[in-house]
Design an enzyme around this catalytic site. Sequence first.
Site, PDB file in Angstrom:
ATOM      1  NE  ARG A   1     -11.342 -38.095 -23.683  1.00 58.00           N
ATOM      2  CZ  ARG A   1     -11.981 -38.520 -22.590  1.00 58.00           C
ATOM      3  NH1 ARG A   1     -11.296 -39.148 -21.645  1.00 58.00           N
ATOM      4  NH2 ARG A   1     -13.271 -38.340 -22.445  1.00 58.00           N
TER       5      ARG A   1
ATOM      6  CG  ASP B   1      -7.143 -45.239 -17.412  1.00 59.00           C
ATOM      7  OD1 ASP B   1      -7.176 -46.487 -17.382  1.00 59.00           O
ATOM      8  OD2 ASP B   1      -8.180 -44.538 -17.433  1.00 59.00           O
TER       9      ASP B   1
ATOM     10  CD  GLU C   1      -8.417 -44.390 -25.176  1.00 58.41           C
ATOM     11  OE1 GLU C   1      -7.493 -44.118 -24.409  1.00 58.41           O
ATOM     12  OE2 GLU C   1      -9.608 -44.314 -24.853  1.00 58.41           O
TER      13      GLU C   1
ATOM     14  CG  HIS D   1     -10.536 -44.648 -21.243  1.00 56.56           C
ATOM     15  ND1 HIS D   1     -10.357 -43.791 -22.292  1.00 56.56           N
ATOM     16  CD2 HIS D   1     -11.194 -43.932 -20.315  1.00 56.56           C
ATOM     17  CE1 HIS D   1     -10.897 -42.610 -22.014  1.00 56.56           C
ATOM     18  NE2 HIS D   1     -11.414 -42.679 -20.808  1.00 56.56           N
TER      19      HIS D   1
HETATM   20  P1  NAI Z   1     -12.797 -30.204 -15.524  1.00 56.91           P
HETATM   21  O1  NAI Z   1     -13.458 -29.500 -16.653  1.00 56.91           O
HETATM   22  O2  NAI Z   1     -13.403 -30.127 -14.152  1.00 56.91           O
HETATM   23  O3  NAI Z   1     -11.282 -29.697 -15.401  1.00 56.91           O
HETATM   24  C1  NAI Z   1     -10.440 -29.511 -16.506  1.00 56.91           C
HETATM   25  C2  NAI Z   1      -9.439 -28.415 -16.153  1.00 56.91           C
HETATM   26  O4  NAI Z   1      -8.549 -28.266 -17.249  1.00 56.91           O
HETATM   27  C3  NAI Z   1     -10.100 -27.062 -15.903  1.00 56.91           C
HETATM   28  O5  NAI Z   1      -9.641 -26.486 -14.697  1.00 56.91           O
HETATM   29  C4  NAI Z   1      -9.659 -26.235 -17.113  1.00 56.91           C
HETATM   30  O6  NAI Z   1      -9.509 -24.859 -16.812  1.00 56.91           O
HETATM   31  C5  NAI Z   1      -8.332 -26.880 -17.439  1.00 56.91           C
HETATM   32  N1  NAI Z   1      -7.887 -26.572 -18.796  1.00 56.91           N
HETATM   33  C6  NAI Z   1      -8.634 -26.313 -19.906  1.00 56.91           C
HETATM   34  N2  NAI Z   1      -7.841 -26.052 -20.952  1.00 56.91           N
HETATM   35  C7  NAI Z   1      -6.565 -26.137 -20.491  1.00 56.91           C
HETATM   36  C8  NAI Z   1      -5.297 -25.934 -21.088  1.00 56.91           C
HETATM   37  N3  NAI Z   1      -5.176 -25.597 -22.381  1.00 56.91           N
HETATM   38  N4  NAI Z   1      -4.205 -26.103 -20.321  1.00 56.91           N
HETATM   39  C9  NAI Z   1      -4.319 -26.443 -19.017  1.00 56.91           C
HETATM   40  N5  NAI Z   1      -5.495 -26.618 -18.377  1.00 56.91           N
HETATM   41  C10 NAI Z   1      -6.598 -26.470 -19.118  1.00 56.91           C
HETATM   42  O7  NAI Z   1     -12.640 -31.702 -15.990  1.00 56.91           O
HETATM   43  P2  NAI Z   1     -12.416 -33.000 -15.087  1.00 56.91           P
HETATM   44  O8  NAI Z   1     -13.729 -33.574 -14.701  1.00 56.91           O
HETATM   45  O9  NAI Z   1     -11.445 -32.712 -14.014  1.00 56.91           O
HETATM   46  O10 NAI Z   1     -11.779 -34.007 -16.156  1.00 56.91           O
HETATM   47  C11 NAI Z   1     -10.492 -33.785 -16.705  1.00 56.91           C
HETATM   48  C12 NAI Z   1     -10.281 -34.717 -17.875  1.00 56.91           C
HETATM   49  O11 NAI Z   1     -10.244 -36.067 -17.405  1.00 56.91           O
HETATM   50  C13 NAI Z   1     -11.436 -34.721 -18.909  1.00 56.91           C
HETATM   51  O12 NAI Z   1     -11.219 -33.716 -19.891  1.00 56.91           O
HETATM   52  C14 NAI Z   1     -11.361 -36.096 -19.507  1.00 56.91           C
HETATM   53  O13 NAI Z   1     -10.599 -36.027 -20.689  1.00 56.91           O
HETATM   54  C15 NAI Z   1     -10.602 -36.919 -18.461  1.00 56.91           C
HETATM   55  N6  NAI Z   1     -11.389 -38.030 -17.915  1.00 56.91           N
HETATM   56  C16 NAI Z   1     -10.870 -39.308 -17.988  1.00 56.91           C
HETATM   57  C17 NAI Z   1     -11.560 -40.379 -17.472  1.00 56.91           C
HETATM   58  C18 NAI Z   1     -10.991 -41.782 -17.495  1.00 56.91           C
HETATM   59  O14 NAI Z   1     -11.720 -42.752 -17.254  1.00 56.91           O
HETATM   60  N7  NAI Z   1      -9.704 -41.968 -17.749  1.00 56.91           N
HETATM   61  C19 NAI Z   1     -12.897 -40.195 -16.875  1.00 56.91           C
HETATM   62  C20 NAI Z   1     -13.323 -38.808 -16.795  1.00 56.91           C
HETATM   63  C21 NAI Z   1     -12.593 -37.771 -17.319  1.00 56.91           C
END
Ligand code: NAI
Length: 338
Positions: free
Chosen positions: A233, A257, A262, A294
């Site tokens: 993000r 990305d 954005e 994105h």
């Molecule tokens: P996920 O929920 O599987 O993993 C997120 C990880 O971040 C978890 O292990 C969690 O414990 C950790 N986390 C939470 N708070 C934290 C903190 N304060 N400090 C460090 N780590 C922390 O999510 P996933 O599926 O891996 O997605 C990650 C991010 O990717 C999403 O939040 C979303 O913003 C972004 N995303 C971007 C996309 C794009 O097209 N550019 C598409 C899909 C997701």
Amino acid sequence: MKVAFFDAKPYDRPSFDKFGERCGVKFKYFETKLTEDTVKLAKGYDGVCVFVNDTVNASVIDSLEELGIKAIALRCAGFNNVDVKHAKGKMRVVRVPAYSPYAVAEHAMAMLLTSIRRIHKSYIRTRDFNFSLSGLTGFDLHGKTVGVIGTGKIGQVFIDICKGFGMNVLAYDKYPSEKVEQKGVKYVSLDELFTSSDVISLHCPLTDETYHLIDGGAIEKCKKGVAIINTSRGALVDAEALLNGIKTRKVGTACLDVYEEESEHFFEDKSGHIMDDDVLARLISMPNVIVTSHQAFLTEEALSAIAEVTVFNLLKIEKGEECENEVCYKNREVGDCK
Ligand code: NAI
């Protein structure tokens, strides 16, 4: 069930029509984003389907409630643009927690390789029959250290990819995972990650805690020439501090990305317009910055999975059944959706 679909793009429709028709969910596509000005378009529908840059704040939620909306279906994983606490008890908020972690992790690596091997430069040169190699020297990823912040679904796939390149992997996560440690990954403090990594990739959600996680102070601690990748993000990175880090040569490469502001620009063709965001314009002008709009999620597999899970979520709400993809499922703490 009738659903008002905001911020619709041509690539959304085939998969949503396919799964919607199959399950009796009728989508009405609106090109406009959901905002306080456009919320009235949801009149007569049972739910709204929104994406990352729609505005779903308290005021929009109140208007949706007045219109009798029962469901906010996010067709993405992150939900930082929805005031989930305000929606609680008024309507149900569902999301697509995972559609293709491979799509995002592979895009992160594609951006990194493009940037450090100067592919974006050589592509333009050879199209002009310029076969000179001057200024295209890159560096090997093998043996370098990558710091992965957020070791959830996408972070773990990215770690596997980096391991395949022979990189050493350090990680930081609020909730470290044994499964990740078993991959030979060492969890360290954020400070140690900053000081030891040649490449830093962000895969954590945007929360109050992670806002501007990469700021001037963090960049100061990094190795000279660090490569920073953000496919998560925009507001995880203070864009002005990043720009400053690039100008001072501290940051060697930035692969973005996502971008803090954005919602004003991404997903739209602005090629005939004057770019009024000076920070974005300056970042894009840098030879060592790659910006994609994105795009990381945009694969056929991911689009199909997003539509299928969104339709599944909406049907659960229509039937009044529990849905594990509800943001506040079983009173799970908001912002702790693991
Ligand atoms: P996920 O929920 O599987 O993993 C997120 C990880 O971040 C978890 O292990 C969690 O414990 C950790 N986390 C939470 N708070 C934290 C903190 N304060 N400090 C460090 N780590 C922390 O999510 P996933 O599926 O891996 O997605 C990650 C991010 O990717 C999403 O939040 C979303 O913003 C972004 N995303 C971007 C996309 C794009 O097209 N550019 C598409 C899909 C997701």
